[in-house]
Design an enzyme around this catalytic site. Structure first.
Site, PDB file in Angstrom:
ATOM      1  N   GLU A  33       6.894   2.629 -15.881  1.00  0.00           N
ATOM      2  CA  GLU A  33       6.766   2.976 -17.299  1.00  0.00           C
ATOM      3  C   GLU A  33       5.446   2.420 -17.814  1.00  0.00           C
ATOM      4  O   GLU A  33       4.826   1.570 -17.160  1.00  0.00           O
ATOM      5  CB  GLU A  33       7.954   2.391 -18.068  1.00  0.00           C
ATOM      6  CG  GLU A  33       9.283   2.942 -17.551  1.00  0.00           C
ATOM      7  CD  GLU A  33      10.506   2.425 -18.283  1.00  0.00           C
ATOM      8  OE1 GLU A  33      10.393   1.392 -19.000  1.00  0.00           O
ATOM      9  OE2 GLU A  33      11.569   3.051 -18.132  1.00  0.00           O
ATOM     10  N   GLY A  67       5.832  -2.008 -14.712  1.00  0.00           N
ATOM     11  CA  GLY A  67       5.604  -1.482 -13.363  1.00  0.00           C
ATOM     12  C   GLY A  67       6.308  -2.330 -12.317  1.00  0.00           C
ATOM     13  O   GLY A  67       7.308  -1.930 -11.739  1.00  0.00           O
ATOM     14  N   SER A  68       5.791  -3.554 -12.109  1.00  0.00           N
ATOM     15  CA  SER A  68       6.350  -4.413 -11.056  1.00  0.00           C
ATOM     16  C   SER A  68       7.768  -4.892 -11.375  1.00  0.00           C
ATOM     17  O   SER A  68       8.593  -5.049 -10.481  1.00  0.00           O
ATOM     18  CB  SER A  68       5.444  -5.635 -10.844  1.00  0.00           C
ATOM     19  OG  SER A  68       4.205  -5.228 -10.301  1.00  0.00           O
ATOM     20  N   ILE A 109       3.338   9.000 -12.507  1.00  0.00           N
ATOM     21  CA  ILE A 109       4.294   9.705 -11.654  1.00  0.00           C
ATOM     22  C   ILE A 109       3.580  10.754 -10.793  1.00  0.00           C
ATOM     23  O   ILE A 109       3.143  11.801 -11.294  1.00  0.00           O
ATOM     24  CB  ILE A 109       5.422  10.357 -12.502  1.00  0.00           C
ATOM     25  CG1 ILE A 109       6.027   9.303 -13.470  1.00  0.00           C
ATOM     26  CG2 ILE A 109       6.482  10.952 -11.580  1.00  0.00           C
ATOM     27  CD1 ILE A 109       6.510   8.018 -12.819  1.00  0.00           C
ATOM     28  N   ARG A 142     -27.651   6.567  13.891  1.00  0.00           N
ATOM     29  CA  ARG A 142     -28.624   5.924  12.992  1.00  0.00           C
ATOM     30  C   ARG A 142     -29.568   5.017  13.802  1.00  0.00           C
ATOM     31  O   ARG A 142     -29.113   4.121  14.523  1.00  0.00           O
ATOM     32  CB  ARG A 142     -27.876   5.100  11.941  1.00  0.00           C
ATOM     33  CG  ARG A 142     -28.751   4.237  11.079  1.00  0.00           C
ATOM     34  CD  ARG A 142     -29.550   5.061  10.098  1.00  0.00           C
ATOM     35  NE  ARG A 142     -30.465   4.214   9.340  1.00  0.00           N
ATOM     36  CZ  ARG A 142     -31.258   4.659   8.394  1.00  0.00           C
ATOM     37  NH1 ARG A 142     -31.289   5.935   8.073  1.00  0.00           N
ATOM     38  NH2 ARG A 142     -32.058   3.827   7.743  1.00  0.00           N
ATOM     39  N   GLU A 185       3.790   2.154  -4.886  1.00  0.00           N
ATOM     40  CA  GLU A 185       5.034   1.810  -4.166  1.00  0.00           C
ATOM     41  C   GLU A 185       5.223   0.286  -4.066  1.00  0.00           C
ATOM     42  O   GLU A 185       5.721  -0.230  -3.063  1.00  0.00           O
ATOM     43  CB  GLU A 185       5.102   2.510  -2.811  1.00  0.00           C
ATOM     44  CG  GLU A 185       5.074   4.025  -2.983  1.00  0.00           C
ATOM     45  CD  GLU A 185       5.899   4.798  -2.005  1.00  0.00           C
ATOM     46  OE1 GLU A 185       6.850   4.243  -1.450  1.00  0.00           O
ATOM     47  OE2 GLU A 185       5.599   5.982  -1.821  1.00  0.00           O
TER      48      GLU A 185
END
Ligand code: CAA
Length: 379
Positions: free
Chosen positions: A127, A131-132, A157, A268, A363
């Site tokens: 929200e 979060g956590s 989301i 390179r 996540e």
């Protein structure tokens, strides 16, 4: 006792996913990133090939792939574009609560339609101000006339605007903490549900992210997964599984970073030859390889535990945390090997770094993974 050999079926899945990713995803990834465009046609092609929603059980018409199968696909797709992979991964995240906690009737109603066409699911837990601390939800659920009425706002989301099935987490009583939480399935397009696209992301721009505004969203009470009070635990059990595909995606990005660094450093020239002659470069490549291999095997182990139905909360947190840290470092080192060329979008390494930063955040941030691991070792 220990077998490091993928099965024949897993090798076939890998060949299929790799061919698809290298042909249909990798060549377009820079453009999707630049334009922040959702690759609808390629998602449909992935669905056609059976790479979308792979976790739906066979009993309701899905492929029912195991986690070891799933992470083989994850690594290949993320190698090509982490943002593209997040579209598919977030759909599996969205459908997992229904697999874990849905009745057979709920699985038929919500999962079977996801087995045809390019239909996506989404998982709506976070929200704007929360979060956590996932048990401190503010989105309200109330029961009225055989329906659940939802009001509130969900944030960050993935697939929020594109999903046809969303699992939303809400509370019937914020004072009750996790014991007041509920998981509710809401179909895309339900009146009162509005998706506001989030723009300006640092990376993973092919993946659509939205804020979801819920104003009097009404669904039948039969859309509740489990019982009132189960929501938080359903979310945790879901994340215990789905953090493993995040780890696998991170491994894919780390492999790509290493391949890009080797390729650039081999051509390179400096001080009269390719820069791969210098140990300063060789040690970076070696460290990237050490991180990559250890992250890959840790991810396989977590998936193996899941497939055997063994406890995996700690292993999946370790895999997610470690693999995403390794991948971010690998992308940063690959950029450094490219020098100034790494800092412009002519080469893909800057995108790898921007994309994989999110793997350390979504996540569950890597700080949250460390909380989970620390609680496990202290228990
Ligand atoms: N499985 C089952 N049950 C669990 C569990 C688990 N993994 N973890 C905790 N529980 C249970 C506990 O046993 C406890 O149950 P009882 O009260 O019955 O004993 C209850 O749940 C509460 O547990 P805690 O007290 O440990 O909970 P907490 O409030 O301290 O929170 C937390 C723990 C680990 C910090 C958790 O809130 C968490 O994981 N937060 C991160 C949320 C997160 O990952 N969000 C990601 C959003 S999705 C996203 O990012 C996806 C995307 O867009 C792609």
């Amino acid at each position: 006792m220990i077998d490091f050999e993928p099965s024949d079926e897993q090798k076939q899945i890998q060949t299929l996913a790799r061919a698809f990713a290298r042909e249909h995803v990798l060549p377009h990834a820079a453009q999707w990133d630049r334009e922040a465009s959702y690759p609808e046609g390629v998602v449909a092609a992935a669905a056609e090939l059976g790479l979308l929603n792979v976790g739906i059980p066979q009993s309701v018409g899905g492929l029912g792939l195991g986690m070891l199968d799933e992470i083989v696909v994850a690594e290949e797709l993320a190698y090509a574009c982490m943002g593209f992979y997040t579209i598919l991964m977030a759909s599996d995240l969205g459908l997992t609560p229904i697999v874990l906690a849905g009745t057979e009737e709920q699985q038929r109603r919500f999962l079977t339609p996801l087995t045809t066409g390019a239909r996506l699911a989404a998982f709506a837990l976070s929200e704007p101000d929360n979060g956590s601390d996932a048990s401190g939800l503010r989105t309200r659920a109330r029961f009225e006339d055989g329906e659940v009425v939802l009001d509130g706002t969900k944030m960050w989301i993935s697939n929020g605007e594109a999903a046809s099935v969303l699992v939303l987490f809400a509370t019937v009583d914020p004072a009750a903490g996790h014991k007041g939480t509920v998981a509710v399935v809401v179909e895309g397009g339900t009146p009162g549900l509005r998706a506001v696209p989030i723009h300006g992301k640092l990376g993973q721009r092919a993946s659509p992210t939205a804020e979801l505004v819920l104003e009097g969203v009404r669904v039948p009470k039969e859309n509740v997964l489990g019982e009132v009070g189960d929501g938080f635990k359903i979310a945790m059990r879901t994340l215990d599984r789905t953090r493993v595909p995040v780890a696998a995606g991170s491994v894919g990005v780390a492999q790509r970073a290493l391949d890009e660094a080797v390729s650039y450093a081999s051509t390179r020239q400096a001080f009269g030859g390719p820069i791969t002659r210098f140990q300063a470069i060789q040690f970076k490549l070696a460290d990237m390889k050490i991180g990559l291999e250890t992250a890959r095997w840790m991810t396989y182990r977590a998936a193996w535990l899941i497939d055997r139905g063994l406890p995996h909360t700690e292993a999946s947190a370790i895999a997610k945390c470690y693999a995403s840290d390794v991948a971010f470092r690998a992308a940063e080192e690959a950029l450094h090997v490219h020098g100034g060329y790494g800092y412009v979008d002519e080469f893909p390494v800057g995108k790898l770094m921007r994309d994989v930063k999110l793997n350390q955040i979504y996540e569950g941030t890597n700080e949250i993974q460390r909380v989970v691991i620390a609680r496990s070792v202290m228990r």
